[in-house]
Design a protein around this motif. Structure first.
Motif, PDB file in Angstrom:
ATOM      1  N   ARG A 307       0.812  -1.223   0.000  1.00 49.20           N
ATOM      2  CA  ARG A 307       0.000   0.000   0.000  1.00 49.20           C
ATOM      3  C   ARG A 307       0.845   1.273   0.000  1.00 49.20           C
ATOM      4  O   ARG A 307       0.353   2.345  -0.363  1.00 49.20           O
ATOM      5  CB  ARG A 307      -0.934   0.024   1.216  1.00 49.20           C
ATOM      6  N   GLN A 308       2.104   1.148   0.400  1.00 50.83           N
ATOM      7  CA  GLN A 308       2.952   2.340   0.458  1.00 50.83           C
ATOM      8  C   GLN A 308       3.425   2.775  -0.923  1.00 50.83           C
ATOM      9  O   GLN A 308       3.986   3.862  -1.071  1.00 50.83           O
ATOM     10  CB  GLN A 308       4.168   2.088   1.359  1.00 50.83           C
ATOM     11  N   GLY A 309       3.213   1.922  -1.922  1.00 45.82           N
ATOM     12  CA  GLY A 309       3.599   2.284  -3.288  1.00 45.82           C
ATOM     13  C   GLY A 309       4.569   1.288  -3.880  1.00 45.82           C
ATOM     14  O   GLY A 309       4.941   0.301  -3.244  1.00 45.82           O
ATOM     15  N   ASP A 321       1.127   2.597   9.209  1.00 43.73           N
ATOM     16  CA  ASP A 321      -0.067   2.087   8.528  1.00 43.73           C
ATOM     17  C   ASP A 321      -0.581   0.820   9.209  1.00 43.73           C
ATOM     18  O   ASP A 321      -1.795   0.639   9.388  1.00 43.73           O
ATOM     19  CB  ASP A 321       0.266   1.807   7.059  1.00 43.73           C
ATOM     20  N   SER A 322       0.327  -0.065   9.607  1.00 46.70           N
ATOM     21  CA  SER A 322      -0.084  -1.358  10.169  1.00 46.70           C
ATOM     22  C   SER A 322      -0.509  -1.251  11.626  1.00 46.70           C
ATOM     23  O   SER A 322      -1.204  -2.130  12.137  1.00 46.70           O
ATOM     24  CB  SER A 322       1.062  -2.363  10.064  1.00 46.70           C
ATOM     25  N   GLN A 323      -0.041  -0.207  12.306  1.00 44.12           N
ATOM     26  CA  GLN A 323      -0.309  -0.011  13.730  1.00 44.12           C
ATOM     27  C   GLN A 323       0.246  -1.155  14.583  1.00 44.12           C
ATOM     28  O   GLN A 323      -0.272  -1.458  15.659  1.00 44.12           O
ATOM     29  CB  GLN A 323      -1.816   0.165  13.994  1.00 44.12           C
ATOM     30  N   TYR A 360      -0.903  -6.206  -7.523  1.00 44.28           N
ATOM     31  CA  TYR A 360      -1.883  -7.270  -7.323  1.00 44.28           C
ATOM     32  C   TYR A 360      -2.480  -7.214  -5.922  1.00 44.28           C
ATOM     33  O   TYR A 360      -3.705  -7.313  -5.739  1.00 44.28           O
ATOM     34  CB  TYR A 360      -1.227  -8.627  -7.583  1.00 44.28           C
ATOM     35  N   LEU A 361      -1.631  -7.054  -4.917  1.00 39.61           N
ATOM     36  CA  LEU A 361      -2.107  -6.998  -3.542  1.00 39.61           C
ATOM     37  C   LEU A 361      -2.972  -5.759  -3.302  1.00 39.61           C
ATOM     38  O   LEU A 361      -3.966  -5.819  -2.588  1.00 39.61           O
ATOM     39  CB  LEU A 361      -0.911  -7.007  -2.581  1.00 39.61           C
ATOM     40  N   GLY A 363      -4.840  -4.395  -5.455  1.00 39.08           N
ATOM     41  CA  GLY A 363      -6.096  -4.572  -6.166  1.00 39.08           C
ATOM     42  C   GLY A 363      -7.014  -5.580  -5.516  1.00 39.08           C
ATOM     43  O   GLY A 363      -8.240  -5.488  -5.622  1.00 39.08           O
ATOM     44  N   THR A 364      -6.443  -6.595  -4.824  1.00 34.65           N
ATOM     45  CA  THR A 364      -7.273  -7.656  -4.254  1.00 34.65           C
ATOM     46  C   THR A 364      -7.481  -7.520  -2.760  1.00 34.65           C
ATOM     47  O   THR A 364      -8.220  -8.305  -2.158  1.00 34.65           O
ATOM     48  CB  THR A 364      -6.630  -9.034  -4.524  1.00 34.65           C
ATOM     49  N   ASN A 365      -6.834  -6.528  -2.144  1.00 31.95           N
ATOM     50  CA  ASN A 365      -6.959  -6.359  -0.697  1.00 31.95           C
ATOM     51  C   ASN A 365      -7.306  -4.918  -0.347  1.00 31.95           C
ATOM     52  O   ASN A 365      -6.730  -4.313   0.536  1.00 31.95           O
ATOM     53  CB  ASN A 365      -5.664  -6.768   0.000  1.00 31.95           C
ATOM     54  N   LYS A 366      -8.241  -4.356  -1.081  1.00 32.59           N
ATOM     55  CA  LYS A 366      -8.656  -2.971  -0.834  1.00 32.59           C
ATOM     56  C   LYS A 366      -9.496  -2.894   0.428  1.00 32.59           C
ATOM     57  O   LYS A 366     -10.234  -3.790   0.750  1.00 32.59           O
ATOM     58  CB  LYS A 366      -9.457  -2.443  -2.032  1.00 32.59           C
TER      59      LYS A 366
END
Length: 366
Positions: A307-309, A321-323, A360-361, A363-366
């Protein structure tokens, strides 16, 4: 053959691209005296980095330099397959006549004819003795033995037997060499096995992404040989789409050849169609098997990194982000590093190593 590209796993590509240094290093290793540490090589790489193709090439290089090759896939029947492979491949170098050697018949030395074991050896002796006899018999005829093991699996009794046998024979100065290839986490587990720690001294080849200049040179030559009319800009676009990944090099090249005709100019639309088709195959062939070997929490952390890019991301951003606490996060960071799915190019940075997996991640883990 109409299509020069062979993207199926385990198949032999038209040429090995960008691994000249690894091949030369291997050749220099087997030139060393028997028992030298450089005669043991470990190849580490994710799916699609060309481990099996490189093993096939190394087998050919060794055979050209006087070695009889036994190439097997790690498994319960591996030891028997090694013995049978050496007997089959080495038989052409051995006289079929039962000759006298130092006052003893060939049968007394453990063989009946050629490389066929005597009944006593076949029924009463194990892998180490049989491999020793084969090494000695082939050495009498100027040949060495090289063992090539693909898809190395940890925590295996047969792997321990193979490795300890190699260690003993190498220590005795037998003309033998070994190459093992596997996923990073599997090879790591093998190295951590208390019985196999000597393999830590083996030469290690980490299969990094290919140079884009090497891919451009190969594509230019391959499409010329395939009689495809393609521009330099189109070749550059195809090359960039591979991201240096050997499997994608083959996949993209395969679809370019399949979606075009000999003697006709390729369209930009055709180029994009080939790239799209190749990327679609990554999901089933690379992404799903790779993720299947990770835990749910591993995948959650990997998704947070994604997610960071694209490219290298900062650990501090992943933590935010993960906390997760830093100590808790470090456990999963270590697991993902060991699996080879991520790397740490610099202190405080992480990067996903499998091309297109981050997209891929996301797109499938929004």
């Amino acid at each position: 053959m109409d299509n020069l590209f062979h993207p199926s796993f385990g198949s032999r590509p038209d040429r090995i691209v960008g691994r000249d240094d690894a091949i030369e290093q291997f050749i220099e290793g087997i030139k060393r005296e028997p028992g030298h540490r450089d005669r043991a090589t470990l190849i580490l790489g994710q799916r699609g980095t060309g481990k099996t193709a490189l093993l096939l090439q190394l087998a050919d290089e060794a055979k050209a330099r006087g070695f009889v090759a036994a190439r097997v896939t790690s498994g319960e029947d591996m030891l028997e397959e090694i013995i049978e492979s050496i007997q089959l491949a080495g038989s052409e170098y051995i006289s079929k006549k039962q000759t006298k050697i130092k006052g003893f018949s060939a049968g007394a030395l453990g063989f009946s004819l050629g490389l066929t074991f005597s009944e006593e050896v076949r029924e009463n002796y194990g892998f180490r003795t049989k491999l020793t006899l084969l090494c000695d018999r082939l050495a009498e005829n100027g040949k060495g033995v090289i063992l090539l093991v693909d898809e190395v699996q940890p925590n295996s009794d047969v792997m321990r037997t193979l490795s300890s046998t190699y260690q003993h024979l190498a220590g005795e100065g037998k003309n033998i060499a070994i190459v093992m290839a596997g996923l990073p986490h599997a090879v790591s587990d093998v190295l951590n096995d208390r019985v196999l720690t000597f393999l830590n001294r083996a030469r290690k080849l980490h299969l990094s992404p290919l140079s884009l200049s090497d891919i451009i040179a190969y594509y230019s030559d391959a499409f010329r040989r395939g009689n495809r009319l393609i521009t330099e800009d189109q070749i550059k676009r195809l090359t960039e789409a591979t991201r240096g990944f050997p499997y994608l090099l083959q996949l993209i090249g395969y679809y370019v050849m399949e979606l075009s005709a000999k003697g006709e100019a390729l369209t930009d639309e055709g180029i994009e169609s080939a790239i799209y088709a190749a990327q679609a195959e990554l999901e089933a062939d690379v992404f799903q098997p790779t993720l299947h070997e990770l835990s749910r929490k591993d995948i959650d952390v990997l998704t947070t990194i994604a997610r960071q890019g694209d490219g290298a991301v900062l650990v501090k951003d992943v933590l935010e982000d993960s906390q997760l606490t830093n100590s808790y996060f470090q456990q999963y960071r270590a697991r993902l590093l060991a699996s080879g799915v991520i790397a740490s190019p610099r202190n405080g940075e992480l990067v996903i190593t499998v091309p297109y997996l981050a997209e891929y991640l996301r797109g499938t883990n929004k």
